[in-house]
Write an enzyme that holds these catalytic residues in place. Sequence first.
Site: not given
Ligand code: ASP
Length: 310
Positions: A169, A197-200, A221-222
């Site tokens: 990211t 799916r939507v992340g942070d 990150g995760h």
């Molecule tokens: N935070 C991002 C997500 O989970 C992935 C990343 O930061 O590499 O979508």
Amino acid sequence: MSAVVVVHGGAWAIPDDLAKASVDGVKAAACEGHSVLKRGGSALDAVEAAVRALEDNTVFNAGHGGTLNTEGEVELDAIIMDGRTLGNGAVSSAKNIAHPVTLARAVMEKTSHCMLTSRGANQFAESIGMATVPTETMVTEYERKEWEKHKNYVTGVMEDFNAQWAHDTVGAVAVDCSGNVACATSTGGIRNKMVGRVGDSPIIGSGGYADNLSGAVSCTGHGESILKVTLARLIISHIEQGKSVADSSQLSLQYMGNRVHGAGGAIVVSPSGQWAATFTTERMAWAAVDHDVLWFGLDPNQRSKEQLSN
Ligand code: ASP
């Protein structure tokens, strides 16, 4: 008051063969943001310019170079936030958009909403004349091969954030010469994520936050871990309690590791120009420009610098 910009290209186990391209990419993006600030541009303009440069660079998982979901499609998420007003705009699951950060800014400036998702995000892009880009030109050969190799989200997460391989990211934070702060984050998410799916990254307080009263943060990150601890807002709350930007990021990332076993990274800037780039993954490519000095790093504790010409 001196302007500062900090960028990241994602926190994960960056393999050696992508190391140089990742560092070169963040250095170029930081210089892009810096030149905007130097011309008297706002922090908001600087973070948008820096993130656009990272979205154009296929080494990073944002815009061109985004990761593929389970159906082999790219769905892009981005946020931008203005610390002057707490104004923010975001898009999630947008398809075939070269610069999701600019679309997020348009959501902030041209609609009454904070986020548009999926079909709505694309319809809005079309309504403001933002062209779409064919999927083939957005997806890299590298990503297709990696996707074929690891068709499993859970394995991908383990590999990306705990051991070897996968994604990045991008993000930027800045403070301009008037003391205004801003943040922006943009991503293709995590390889083999479910459709939708939507992340942070596009979620206010998780993937980013900016407030002139405390500072600006962009996280990586995760995503599922970052969401659980609302990482960007957690860092800001430590700053509000008087901690330095470096301690605030470190404590928050440690908390995320202890509480939900997630790894990641964050860049932070305060209205007075203090900044930090911190991560708990193996590596994170980051760069910053402060007083015409370009700082950058990839490995833990690495802090290299180059003098920029005036
Ligand atoms: N935070 C991002 C997500 O989970 C992935 C990343 O930061 O590499 O979508």
